[in-house]
Design a protein around this motif. Structure first.
Motif, PDB file in Angstrom:
ATOM      1  N   MET A 215       0.823  -1.218   0.000  1.00 40.80           N
ATOM      2  CA  MET A 215       0.000   0.000   0.000  1.00 40.80           C
ATOM      3  C   MET A 215       0.851   1.258   0.000  1.00 40.80           C
ATOM      4  O   MET A 215       0.463   2.291  -0.527  1.00 40.80           O
ATOM      5  CB  MET A 215      -0.930   0.016   1.220  1.00 40.80           C
ATOM      6  N   ARG A 216       2.015   1.186   0.630  1.00 37.47           N
ATOM      7  CA  ARG A 216       2.932   2.335   0.595  1.00 37.47           C
ATOM      8  C   ARG A 216       3.471   2.506  -0.815  1.00 37.47           C
ATOM      9  O   ARG A 216       3.671   3.619  -1.299  1.00 37.47           O
ATOM     10  CB  ARG A 216       4.081   2.115   1.577  1.00 37.47           C
ATOM     11  N   GLU A 217       3.717   1.383  -1.490  1.00 39.83           N
ATOM     12  CA  GLU A 217       4.315   1.450  -2.825  1.00 39.83           C
ATOM     13  C   GLU A 217       3.318   1.866  -3.899  1.00 39.83           C
ATOM     14  O   GLU A 217       3.684   2.563  -4.850  1.00 39.83           O
ATOM     15  CB  GLU A 217       4.965   0.097  -3.170  1.00 39.83           C
ATOM     16  N   ASP A 218       2.069   1.449  -3.763  1.00 36.28           N
ATOM     17  CA  ASP A 218       1.111   1.743  -4.840  1.00 36.28           C
ATOM     18  C   ASP A 218       0.325   3.043  -4.612  1.00 36.28           C
ATOM     19  O   ASP A 218      -0.596   3.366  -5.364  1.00 36.28           O
ATOM     20  CB  ASP A 218       0.163   0.561  -5.080  1.00 36.28           C
ATOM     21  N   GLY A 219       0.682   3.791  -3.575  1.00 35.20           N
ATOM     22  CA  GLY A 219       0.059   5.095  -3.382  1.00 35.20           C
ATOM     23  C   GLY A 219      -1.217   5.076  -2.548  1.00 35.20           C
ATOM     24  O   GLY A 219      -1.742   6.132  -2.191  1.00 35.20           O
ATOM     25  N   SER A 220      -1.724   3.900  -2.205  1.00 39.41           N
ATOM     26  CA  SER A 220      -2.988   3.888  -1.460  1.00 39.41           C
ATOM     27  C   SER A 220      -2.799   4.322   0.001  1.00 39.41           C
ATOM     28  O   SER A 220      -3.713   4.885   0.603  1.00 39.41           O
ATOM     29  CB  SER A 220      -3.702   2.536  -1.561  1.00 39.41           C
ATOM     30  N   TYR A 225      -3.633   8.774   3.926  1.00 37.90           N
ATOM     31  CA  TYR A 225      -2.949   9.743   4.787  1.00 37.90           C
ATOM     32  C   TYR A 225      -3.453  11.157   4.475  1.00 37.90           C
ATOM     33  O   TYR A 225      -3.791  11.921   5.384  1.00 37.90           O
ATOM     34  CB  TYR A 225      -1.433   9.634   4.589  1.00 37.90           C
ATOM     35  N   ASP A 226      -3.516  11.484   3.192  1.00 42.92           N
ATOM     36  CA  ASP A 226      -3.976  12.818   2.790  1.00 42.92           C
ATOM     37  C   ASP A 226      -5.421  13.047   3.205  1.00 42.92           C
ATOM     38  O   ASP A 226      -5.794  14.149   3.608  1.00 42.92           O
ATOM     39  CB  ASP A 226      -3.854  12.998   1.269  1.00 42.92           C
ATOM     40  N   LYS A 227      -6.225  11.998   3.108  1.00 49.09           N
ATOM     41  CA  LYS A 227      -7.638  12.129   3.473  1.00 49.09           C
ATOM     42  C   LYS A 227      -7.793  12.550   4.934  1.00 49.09           C
ATOM     43  O   LYS A 227      -8.624  13.379   5.267  1.00 49.09           O
ATOM     44  CB  LYS A 227      -8.354  10.793   3.226  1.00 49.09           C
ATOM     45  N   TYR A 228      -6.945  12.004   5.805  1.00 45.03           N
ATOM     46  CA  TYR A 228      -7.115  12.275   7.230  1.00 45.03           C
ATOM     47  C   TYR A 228      -6.190  13.348   7.801  1.00 45.03           C
ATOM     48  O   TYR A 228      -6.474  13.905   8.853  1.00 45.03           O
ATOM     49  CB  TYR A 228      -6.954  10.967   8.031  1.00 45.03           C
ATOM     50  N   PHE A 229      -5.072  13.626   7.145  1.00 40.54           N
ATOM     51  CA  PHE A 229      -4.093  14.521   7.763  1.00 40.54           C
ATOM     52  C   PHE A 229      -3.742  15.759   6.966  1.00 40.54           C
ATOM     53  O   PHE A 229      -2.888  16.530   7.392  1.00 40.54           O
ATOM     54  CB  PHE A 229      -2.825  13.744   8.119  1.00 40.54           C
ATOM     55  N   SER A 230      -4.359  15.971   5.806  1.00 39.83           N
ATOM     56  CA  SER A 230      -4.075  17.230   5.130  1.00 39.83           C
ATOM     57  C   SER A 230      -5.196  18.194   5.484  1.00 39.83           C
ATOM     58  O   SER A 230      -6.366  17.825   5.487  1.00 39.83           O
ATOM     59  CB  SER A 230      -3.980  17.021   3.622  1.00 39.83           C
ATOM     60  N   THR A 231      -4.818  19.413   5.838  1.00 43.92           N
ATOM     61  CA  THR A 231      -5.859  20.357   6.273  1.00 43.92           C
ATOM     62  C   THR A 231      -6.001  21.493   5.278  1.00 43.92           C
ATOM     63  O   THR A 231      -5.053  21.917   4.682  1.00 43.92           O
ATOM     64  CB  THR A 231      -5.520  20.957   7.656  1.00 43.92           C
TER      65      THR A 231
END
Ligand code: ARG
Length: 231
Positions: A215-220, A225-231
């Motif tokens: 999942m780290r390699e394929d971008g998921s 991460y962006d869904k929950y931690f980008s403001t």
């Protein structure tokens, strides 16, 4: 396909303590009844392993002590749990999936600006947490009050029952969004969260790590991460 023999009835039973926003929150519309970074991440891994998914709300202290996992109540702990040497005596951990810190939350306008202002003040901490350990070692002169979870801590500071809350930084951040509470200090404890399983369940951890890496390699992972931690 490769997870079926690792758990009972092909179901991965995941335990965590909610609410611990943005890692685990109740959500009636979500398939498991819960959502959050931990929930979605473990849900996606379970799916890749060919497993059904159940999320159970469980007292954090019984998770971190090893009780809930070693008794067989759950296969995996997903509860923003920091990997520590002490916990590794009772539990197995996956690779780290989130870097964290501690932080101090106070009411806007409070005279507490740093931890040196805590003498004679009450500080809320979560029972059995790494925040509790940090507070005991570093908050000299403060009166520490323990609460079972973040919901109770949040209630206590809003009601003025404690002057400050010492809690993981990513979980204090959502409490600042209405502008009534602020994070005055961060403590770089170098913590890493991991998912936990009972000792002996090495195969489950191994498979889980494999899928996490994919999942780290394929971008998921980044997408979540962006869904929950980008403001
Ligand atoms: N990261 C901290 C610890 O491991 C707090 C975790 C609390 N998690 C929760 N879901 N209530 O001790």
């Amino acid at each position: 396909p490769d997870g079926i023999d690792l758990v009972q009835d092909g179901t991965l039973t995941v335990c965590g303590e909610a609410p611990y926003e943005p890692f685990e929150m109740e959500d009636k519309n979500a398939p498991s009844g819960y959502t959050g970074f931990d929930v979605e991440l473990t849900e996606q891994v379970a799916k890749k392993m060919g497993l059904k998914y159940v999320y159970k709300d469980t007292a954090f202290d019984s998770l971190q002590s090893g009780l809930a996992l070693n008794s067989g109540e759950c296969d995996l702990g997903a509860s923003a749990m920091t990997i520590t040497e002490d916990r590794k005596k009772n539990l197995l951990f996956t690779d780290g999936y989130y870097d964290s810190k501690q932080s101090l939350l106070v009411a806007e306008g409070s005279d507490i600006k740093t931890k040196d202002d805590l003498k004679g003040k009450t500080v809320g901490i979560q029972t059995g947490s790494t925040g509790e350990i940090y507070a005991k070692e570093n908050l000299d002169g403060a009166e520490l009050k323990s609460f079972p979870g973040d919901a109770e801590l949040w209630q206590a500071i809003q009601a003025g029952q404690v002057d400050a809350v010492l809690q993981d930084l990513p979980v204090n951040i959502p409490h600042t969004k209405d502008g009534k509470f602020a994070i005055v200090e961060e403590y770089d404890t170098g913590e890493q969260y991991g998912f936990a399983a009972k000792k002996g369940n090495d195969k489950l951890i191994e498979e889980f790590n494999k899928e996490l890496k994919a999942m780290r390699e394929d971008g998921s992972y980044d997408k979540l991460y962006d869904k929950y931690f980008s403001t």
